[in-house]
Design a protein around this motif. Structure first.
Motif, PDB file in Angstrom:
ATOM      1  N   GLU A 104       0.730  -1.204   0.085  1.00  0.00           N
ATOM      2  CA  GLU A 104      -0.005  -0.032   0.074  1.00  0.00           C
ATOM      3  C   GLU A 104       0.893   1.195   0.086  1.00  0.00           C
ATOM      4  O   GLU A 104       0.445   2.280  -0.799  1.00  0.00           O
ATOM      5  N   TYR A 105       1.811   1.259   0.607  1.00  0.00           N
ATOM      6  CA  TYR A 105       2.811   2.422   0.832  1.00  0.00           C
ATOM      7  C   TYR A 105       3.506   2.647  -0.522  1.00  0.00           C
ATOM      8  O   TYR A 105       3.712   3.850  -0.817  1.00  0.00           O
ATOM      9  N   ASN A 106       4.072   1.872  -1.035  1.00  0.00           N
ATOM     10  CA  ASN A 106       4.592   1.765  -2.363  1.00  0.00           C
ATOM     11  C   ASN A 106       3.583   2.437  -3.196  1.00  0.00           C
ATOM     12  O   ASN A 106       3.863   3.374  -4.200  1.00  0.00           O
ATOM     13  N   ALA A 156       7.749  10.148   4.816  1.00  0.00           N
ATOM     14  CA  ALA A 156       9.288   9.625   5.057  1.00  0.00           C
ATOM     15  C   ALA A 156       9.275   9.108   6.461  1.00  0.00           C
ATOM     16  O   ALA A 156       9.946   8.267   6.697  1.00  0.00           O
ATOM     17  N   ALA A 157       8.526   9.749   7.285  1.00  0.00           N
ATOM     18  CA  ALA A 157       8.653   9.118   8.798  1.00  0.00           C
ATOM     19  C   ALA A 157       7.825   7.852   8.686  1.00  0.00           C
ATOM     20  O   ALA A 157       8.257   6.782   9.290  1.00  0.00           O
ATOM     21  N   LEU A 158       6.822   7.693   7.740  1.00  0.00           N
ATOM     22  CA  LEU A 158       6.216   6.186   7.648  1.00  0.00           C
ATOM     23  C   LEU A 158       7.196   5.211   7.523  1.00  0.00           C
ATOM     24  O   LEU A 158       7.030   4.063   7.784  1.00  0.00           O
ATOM     25  N   LYS A 159       8.209   5.614   6.580  1.00  0.00           N
ATOM     26  CA  LYS A 159       9.197   4.225   6.246  1.00  0.00           C
ATOM     27  C   LYS A 159       9.810   4.144   7.548  1.00  0.00           C
ATOM     28  O   LYS A 159      10.220   2.466   7.414  1.00  0.00           O
ATOM     29  N   GLY A 160      10.257   5.123   8.239  1.00  0.00           N
ATOM     30  CA  GLY A 160      11.013   4.642   9.498  1.00  0.00           C
ATOM     31  C   GLY A 160      10.223   3.747  10.373  1.00  0.00           C
ATOM     32  O   GLY A 160      10.558   2.822  10.997  1.00  0.00           O
TER      33      GLY A 160
END
Length: 609
Positions: free
Chosen positions: A169-171, A210-214
């Motif tokens: 979903e994020y991608n 960007a924070a979601l990736k971390g």
């Protein structure tokens, strides 16, 4: 005066144009849709009202100039043409300049309105996309911040799959975010008034992505660790499940073998198996303790790892404890059973000897009783019968003699004894067979002695019985003959009452009634006497236990039914006769009225003549 009026009006017109041109050239704006819409509305109002009025003024000035010029040309004084400072041509030039400025402002306002409307649409799209992205991001931030309880490998794998789904979903959302950034660029590049706010919101959204990736990396690490932990637990569960199942299978087979209670069929065999029983018991106990200890240790490791339920096994440690106890209990029960069997075999051996002695005594009794009965040969058959019955006593002596081996055999069977081995060849079936043979022999002997008496009694009774039977047969024949006669009459009566009453006149019903009365008067009384005679014959046959055919109950039922049907027939005929008489009276009355009417008509016609 006309010239002055023209001049003043022309000056006012030029002044208005010159004052209006800067206004039309004004391109100032507060860069909002509402301002653009307001300016377009103002411009339309100006064009429809103020400009239209001035255009009328210009037309009036042109007409006034033409009027003055015409007056001057027509003057007798040969006056020069009208030449004002602001001729119509100058006014027209001013007006054309105004129209050009008007068109430029119209274009400018239309362009600005279109730009503002486009920006408004883009901003609405931006706001909607912002709300959806923020909602999605908030949900994902909450998901990534949540630490789900994981107690099984399946739960860990499920959560890893859920995270993988999130990553997909994020991608996918990255493309959406890119479109969002591009949308923001389209807005700010077109000089949107709140471009700074749009840029700020765009940067905020990029920072959240960007924070979601971390956050996702942290969650992935936690789930990987949980998976490793649960994999270790799962291995312990599977090992426990496999060993528990193997233990349960072993215990089932072991208990099945232990529960085998065949220790031998004799005292000698049971005694010989004692050492083998002890070795087998020790082997089962040792293996049981070893397997139980292994599973107890495994469960301890599971407990230390924090594992609770084990989906791979239907067996818990408590079940394993029960299995261990069951095996130990089965071993104890087998040892107890062996000791009991050894004791029972000793008791059985004593009981076999007891039965052998009782069986031998019974056979000796039958031998002696037969010899006594065979010795009774003298005298008449009746005397021999009395002597045999006295000695035999209806088998009481023999029956009494077999009671002792019967009791011993019952006790032996209750103890599980199936044979008496070397102690005797006799069994209860053979003893009962001997008793039966003895009783039948005595019965046949008595039958032989009684045969002569039976033959004599039969000869004496034969003649008497013949006479009695002959009388009964005559009664049966008489009954059958009279019953047939009565039945024929009843059938005839049924035909009589079954005939349809289909008449149209009193004479016809009277004829049917006369026929019915004749039938009743002629036959009913005679056949009533016939029926009474049948009742009397049936009573005599019943005294001799003979049921006549047909049974008197059937005859009575048909007789009573015939009487009832005859009565119904008589009532039906009487009712029909009364109906026909009523109809006849109506016909007569009608005929009389017809005659009266005819007579009246004849008189009436005669009077007309």
């Amino acid at each position: 005066e006309d010239k002055k009026s023209y001049h003043d009006a022309a000056a006012a017109f030029v002044k208005w144009v010159e004052e209006t041109l800067p206004k039309l050239a004004d391109r100032s704006s507060d860069n909002t849709l509402s301002d653009a819409q307001h300016k377009v509305a103002q411009f339309r109002d100006w064009r429809d009202a103020e400009k239209a009025a001035r255009e009328a003024d210009r037309a009036s000035l042109e007409q006034a100039s033409q009027n003055l010029d015409s007056k001057l040309k027509a003057s007798a004084h040969n006056r020069p043409p009208f030449a004002p400072e602001l001729p119509v041509s100058a006014l027209n030039d001013k007006w054309q300049a105004l129209c050009a400025a008007e068109k430029e402002r119209d274009n400018a306002l239309s362009t600005e309105l279109a730009r503002q409307e486009k920006l408004s649409g883009l901003v609405k799209q931006f706001d909607s996309e912002t709300a959806e992205l923020e909602e999605w991001a908030s949900a994902k931030e909450k998901y990534l911040a949540t630490q789900e309880p994981i107690e099984t490998l399946t739960q860990a794998q499920i959560q890893q799959n859920v995270l993988k789904g999130y990553e997909d979903e994020y991608n996918t959302s990255q493309g959406r975010l890119s479109n969002y950034v591009a949308l923001a660029g389209s807005i700010t590049s077109d000089n949107y008034k709140e471009s700074d706010a749009v840029n700020a919101k765009t940067k905020e959204m990029q920072d959240r992505w960007a924070a979601l990736k971390g956050h996702a990396a942290n969650k992935e690490a936690a789930l990987h660790k949980a998976n490793e932990t649960e994999t270790g637990k799962e291995a312990l569960r599977i090992e426990f499940a496999n060993k528990a199942k193997a233990y349960a299978d072993w215990a089932r087979d072991a208990i099945e073998a232990i529960d085998e209670r065949f220790f031998g069929t004799s005292l000698e065999e049971v005694s010989a198996n004692q050492s083998e029983e002890q070795a087998s018991d020790q082997k089962h106990r040792s293996e049981n303790e070893q397997k139980h200890a292994e599973l107890t240790a495994l469960q301890g490791k599971l407990n230390d790892s924090g594992s609770k339920d084990n989906k791979h096994s239907a067996l818990s440690l408590a079940d394993v404890d029960k299995i261990s106890s069951s095996v130990a209990e089965a071993c104890a029960k087998r040892q107890h059973a062996f000791a009991a069997e050894l004791k029972r075999q000793q008791e059985c051996e004593d009981k076999r000897k007891e039965f052998a002695g009782a069986a031998s005594g019974f056979v000796d009794h039958l031998t002696k009783e037969r010899a006594t009965i065979e010795g009774i040969q003298d005298g008449e058959p009746a005397e021999r019968i009395a002597g045999v019955k006295n000695a035999f006593s209806e088998g009481a002596h023999a029956q009494g003699a077999i009671e002792k081996p019967v009791a011993a055999d019952a006790e032996a069977k209750a103890m599980g004894i199936t044979d008496y081995g070397k102690h005797t060849e006799h069994t209860m079936p053979t003893l009962h067979n001997k008793l039966g043979t003895h009783l039948q022999w005595v019965k046949n002997l008595l039958a032989s002695h009684e045969q002569d008496n039976v033959m004599k009694e039969r000869n004496d009774a034969s003649e008497k019985e013949f006479t009695r039977r002959e009388g009964i047969e005559n009664l049966r024949i008489s009954y059958a003959t009279d019953a047939s006669k009565l039945n024929n009459w009843i059938e005839k009566a049924n035909d009589e009452v079954a005939a349809t009453v289909n008449v149209e006149t009193v004479e016809e019903i009277s004829a049917l009634e006369a026929k019915y009365n004749e039938f009743v008067a002629k036959d009913k009384e005679a056949h009533a006497a016939l029926y009474d005679g049948l009742v009397a014959l049936a009573a005599k046959l019943a005294e001799n236990d003979v049921v006549p055919q047909p049974p008197i109950a059937d005859v009575t039922a048909k007789w009573n039914a015939a009487q009832a049907d005859l009565a119904k027939r008589g009532a039906a005929l009487a009712e029909e006769k009364q109906r026909q008489q009523s109809r006849e009276q109506l016909r007569l009355a009608f005929a009389e009225a017809g005659r009266d009417f005819k007579s009246w008509m004849d008189n009436f016609n005669e009077g007309l003549k």
